[in-house]
Enzyme design. Structure first.
Site, PDB file in Angstrom:
ATOM      1  CE  LYS A  52      -3.549  -2.410   2.128  1.00  0.00           C
ATOM      2  NZ  LYS A  52      -4.436  -2.916   3.392  1.00  0.00           N
ATOM      3  CD  GLN A  96      -3.707  -4.300   6.821  1.00  0.00           C
ATOM      4  OE1 GLN A  96      -3.498  -3.369   6.231  1.00  0.00           O
ATOM      5  NE2 GLN A  96      -3.975  -5.559   6.504  1.00  0.00           N
ATOM      6  CG  ASP A 119      -9.950  -0.606   4.291  1.00  0.00           C
ATOM      7  OD1 ASP A 119      -9.607  -0.793   3.010  1.00  0.00           O
ATOM      8  OD2 ASP A 119      -9.121  -0.858   5.267  1.00  0.00           O
TER       9      ASP A 119
END
Ligand code: NAP
Length: 282
Positions: A52, A96, A119
């Protein structure tokens, strides 16, 4: 013999377009920034996070990482998220997963400002997806929808079978396909006679995390196969959920693992970061 859906190439093309968009935003004085929070040590998470950060660097998005000790309390985690919510230089916040099980990940996702939720896990964004409204679509389903578009795979009226009902893949993906007028069946670990269901699929998407689960006798000729699974063997080799070598002879389209859904997931994260930056500066 199936057409191989080249997620790696499509993701590269997507990042190139996003780079141009990011340069345009910077000319307007908008500097997109993503913050990633990781709690504790997790090898797989480290690899995902590194990919990422590399993609952000390539596109020109500012990137910052918080690596928190696994002893962090829920209160401290929430305080950090609230601080980042208030920080006007931060456009996207990504927590995460997984995080240690003593922490409440749902509360943490809920605390992220839904306008910075790149997200697409915040209940507000999930709800907007269900209502068919513009929102942050979670990155893996979004990447899969982009693949369908790119390869002119029309979902309208198709029987789409999804294996797996997780909050990050199966559920939002089923909604995305429904929004495109497909008829959806979602299978999970309690589903009986899975083969009977998969054999009826025009499009079969597997997201269960079991290497070579989908065999060629479970699908019909001409099926479109999307393999989301990432399974690491003892030899460290990565495989998907689908027995690629045999299924590809029956399918019309198929994604490889690696090089299929994975790179598109990251490209869509970058897409969502730019969307967040644009909307926050409107
Ligand atoms: P997850 O949260 O573990 O969910 C797995 C789902 O599969 C659950 O709904 C489970 O059913 C179902 N399942 C498990 N065994 C099954 C079986 N034998 N038959 C039918 N259903 C079964 O996993 P996830 O986070 O969605 O991830 C799934 C896979 O995709 C993993 O390999 C992951 O690494 C990969 N992944 C890849 C990407 C990417 O970018 N390529 C992104 C995310 C995830 P129950 O609900 O009944 O337990």
């Amino acid at each position: 013999m199936a057409v191989i859906i080249d997620g790696k190439e499509l993701a590269k093309k997507t990042r190139q377009n996003l780079k141009i968009e990011c340069e345009e935003l910077k000319k307007q004085g908008i500097n997109p920034k993503l913050v990633v929070i990781m709690v504790g040590e997790n090898q797989a998470s480290k690899i995902y996070v590194r990919n990422k950060s590399k993609a952000c660097e390539e596109v020109g998005i500012e990137y910052e990482e918080y690596l928190l000790d696994d002893k962090i309390t829920q209160k401290d985690l929430i305080e950090l998220i609230e601080k980042l919510n208030k920080d006007k230089t931060v456009n996207g916040i990504l927590l995460q997963s997984p995080i240690p099980s003593n922490l409440d990940i749902n509360e943490a996702f809920r605390t992220i400002d839904y306008k910075k939720d790149v997200d697409g896990f915040h209940p507000m964004n999930v709800g907007k997806l269900v209502l068919g409204q513009d929102t942050f679509v979670s990155c893996t389903p979004y990447g899969i929808m982009r693949m369908f578009e790119e390869y002119n795979i029309d979902l309208s009226g198709k029987n789409v079978v999804i294996l797996g009902r997780s909050n990050i893949v199966g559920k939002p993906l089923s909604q995305c396909c429904l929004n495109k007028n497909a008829t959806i069946t979602v299978c999970h670990s309690n589903t009986k006679n899975i083969e009977e269901i998969t054999k009826k699929a025009d499009i079969l998407i597997s997201a269960i995390g079991k290497s070579h689960f989908v065999k060629s006798d479970m699908v019909r000729n001409g099926v479109v196969i999307i393999d989301v699974g990432i399974n690491r063997g003892e030899d460290k080799k990565i495989t998907g959920d689908v027995d690629f070598e045999n299924v590809k002879n029956k399918a019309s389209y198929i994604t490889p693992v690696p090089g299929g859904v994975g790179p598109m997931t990251i490209a869509m994260l970058i897409n969502n970061c730019l969307k967040a930056a644009k909307e926050q500066n409107r």
